[in-house]
Design a protein around this motif. Structure first.
Motif, PDB file in Angstrom:
ATOM      1  N   PRO A  85       0.813  -1.220   0.000  1.00 21.64           N
ATOM      2  CA  PRO A  85       0.000   0.000   0.000  1.00 21.64           C
ATOM      3  C   PRO A  85       0.846   1.269   0.000  1.00 21.64           C
ATOM      4  O   PRO A  85       0.315   2.358  -0.200  1.00 21.64           O
ATOM      5  CB  PRO A  85      -0.803  -0.114   1.311  1.00 21.64           C
ATOM      6  CG  PRO A  85      -0.764  -1.550   1.683  1.00 21.64           C
ATOM      7  CD  PRO A  85       0.567  -2.050   1.201  1.00 21.64           C
ATOM      8  N   LEU A  86       2.154   1.148   0.233  1.00 20.02           N
ATOM      9  CA  LEU A  86       3.039   2.308   0.303  1.00 20.02           C
ATOM     10  C   LEU A  86       3.865   2.485  -0.968  1.00 20.02           C
ATOM     11  O   LEU A  86       4.781   3.318  -1.005  1.00 20.02           O
ATOM     12  CB  LEU A  86       3.993   2.166   1.496  1.00 20.02           C
ATOM     13  CG  LEU A  86       3.348   1.934   2.868  1.00 20.02           C
ATOM     14  CD1 LEU A  86       4.422   1.710   3.919  1.00 20.02           C
ATOM     15  CD2 LEU A  86       2.459   3.104   3.259  1.00 20.02           C
ATOM     16  N   ARG A  87       3.547   1.729  -2.017  1.00 21.82           N
ATOM     17  CA  ARG A  87       4.371   1.782  -3.221  1.00 21.82           C
ATOM     18  C   ARG A  87       4.310   3.171  -3.865  1.00 21.82           C
ATOM     19  O   ARG A  87       3.295   3.866  -3.810  1.00 21.82           O
ATOM     20  CB  ARG A  87       3.940   0.714  -4.225  1.00 21.82           C
ATOM     21  CG  ARG A  87       2.563   0.885  -4.786  1.00 21.82           C
ATOM     22  CD  ARG A  87       2.115  -0.359  -5.561  1.00 21.82           C
ATOM     23  NE  ARG A  87       0.761  -0.190  -6.078  1.00 21.82           N
ATOM     24  CZ  ARG A  87      -0.343  -0.360  -5.344  1.00 21.82           C
ATOM     25  NH1 ARG A  87      -0.255  -0.678  -4.076  1.00 21.82           N
ATOM     26  NH2 ARG A  87      -1.531  -0.200  -5.904  1.00 21.82           N
ATOM     27  N   SER A  88       5.416   3.534  -4.463  1.00 21.36           N
ATOM     28  CA  SER A  88       5.530   4.846  -5.110  1.00 21.36           C
ATOM     29  C   SER A  88       4.442   5.018  -6.162  1.00 21.36           C
ATOM     30  O   SER A  88       4.130   4.090  -6.908  1.00 21.36           O
ATOM     31  CB  SER A  88       6.908   4.986  -5.763  1.00 21.36           C
ATOM     32  OG  SER A  88       7.917   4.946  -4.801  1.00 21.36           O
ATOM     33  N   GLY A  89       3.861   6.217  -6.202  1.00 27.50           N
ATOM     34  CA  GLY A  89       2.845   6.529  -7.194  1.00 27.50           C
ATOM     35  C   GLY A  89       1.433   6.175  -6.788  1.00 27.50           C
ATOM     36  O   GLY A  89       0.479   6.558  -7.467  1.00 27.50           O
ATOM     37  N   SER A  90       1.266   5.448  -5.676  1.00 32.10           N
ATOM     38  CA  SER A  90      -0.068   5.067  -5.222  1.00 32.10           C
ATOM     39  C   SER A  90      -0.601   6.111  -4.248  1.00 32.10           C
ATOM     40  O   SER A  90       0.152   6.884  -3.653  1.00 32.10           O
ATOM     41  CB  SER A  90      -0.029   3.704  -4.537  1.00 32.10           C
ATOM     42  OG  SER A  90       0.664   3.785  -3.291  1.00 32.10           O
ATOM     43  N   VAL A  91      -1.917   6.116  -4.063  1.00 26.96           N
ATOM     44  CA  VAL A  91      -2.527   7.021  -3.088  1.00 26.96           C
ATOM     45  C   VAL A  91      -2.004   6.717  -1.690  1.00 26.96           C
ATOM     46  O   VAL A  91      -1.769   7.611  -0.876  1.00 26.96           O
ATOM     47  CB  VAL A  91      -4.069   6.896  -3.121  1.00 26.96           C
ATOM     48  CG1 VAL A  91      -4.697   7.700  -1.997  1.00 26.96           C
ATOM     49  CG2 VAL A  91      -4.607   7.379  -4.468  1.00 26.96           C
ATOM     50  N   GLY A  92      -1.768   5.455  -1.404  1.00 22.59           N
ATOM     51  CA  GLY A  92      -1.264   5.062  -0.099  1.00 22.59           C
ATOM     52  C   GLY A  92       0.117   5.577   0.222  1.00 22.59           C
ATOM     53  O   GLY A  92       0.511   5.644   1.394  1.00 22.59           O
TER      54      GLY A  92
END
Length: 200
Positions: free
Chosen positions: A69-76
């Protein structure tokens, strides 16, 4: 260490706000958390630091793991709203550190170099997760010679499964981190109220 309380804070003590990102709200991925007061305590400390002109370091985890959920480019990957809206509001210095591992000292730009270049010898750690990135950053900070203050109620973690069928609740992991860091002299483990009083 046991009798060493936080009675005053350095005028240039840096508040290190670790990984307070939207992706940590994904209960389906992370599981049950502890300390529902974490966000309010983090916000209070950011407000005090900015109001007193002390430096604040915002750390963001740019995960390279597939499905995180913390991946670059994601809302997370984005900071939680209460942190995002406070960025750039302080009278003191501010730094953004991005990382893909646990320790904020292995990020970009080099946190140790920035702190030393600014003459900062004391760091106050808050954020997510207590026993992961927060603890790793505290241990490294202690090894690097900083006076590390670890604000145990201005952070949270999640229940976790380990080897041999062993599991520990978020509360148990928080206590284990506190005992290891404080008893092992990596950091002084304190509560938000102490820090607000000492730094106000």
């Amino acid at each position: 260490m046991e009798s060493r309380e936080v009675t005053e804070m350095d005028e240039n003590a840096a508040l290190v706000v670790v990984d307070v990102q939207k992706g940590f709200d994904d209960e389906g991925f992370w599981g049950r958390r502890d300390n529902p007061d974490a966000e309010a305590n983090i916000a209070a400390l950011i407000d005090l630091w900015q109001g007193t002109g002390r430096p604040v370091v915002f750390v963001r985890h740019d995960s390279v793991q597939v499905g995180s959920p913390l991946r670059s480019g994601s809302v997370g990957n984005e900071f939680k709203d209460f942190v995002a809206e406070r960025r750039g509001k302080g009278a003191g210095a501010e730094l953004l550190v991005t990382k893909s591992v646990n320790s904020a000292f292995y990020g970009e730009p080099d946190l140790d170099a920035w702190l030393k270049g600014s003459g900062i010898g004391q760091i106050v750690i808050v954020g997510i997760q207590t026993n992961m990135c927060n603890e790793t950053t505290a241990r490294m900070g202690g090894n690097l010679g900083y006076d590390v203050v670890f604000v145990i109620d201005a952070m949270h973690t999640f229940d976790l499964a380990g080897p041999f069928g062993w599991t520990r609740s978020a509360e148990e992991l928080t206590r284990a981190t506190a005992v290891s860091l404080h008893g092992g002299r990596f950091a002084r483990v304190v509560r938000t109220e102490e820090v607000l009083k000492a730094a106000g």
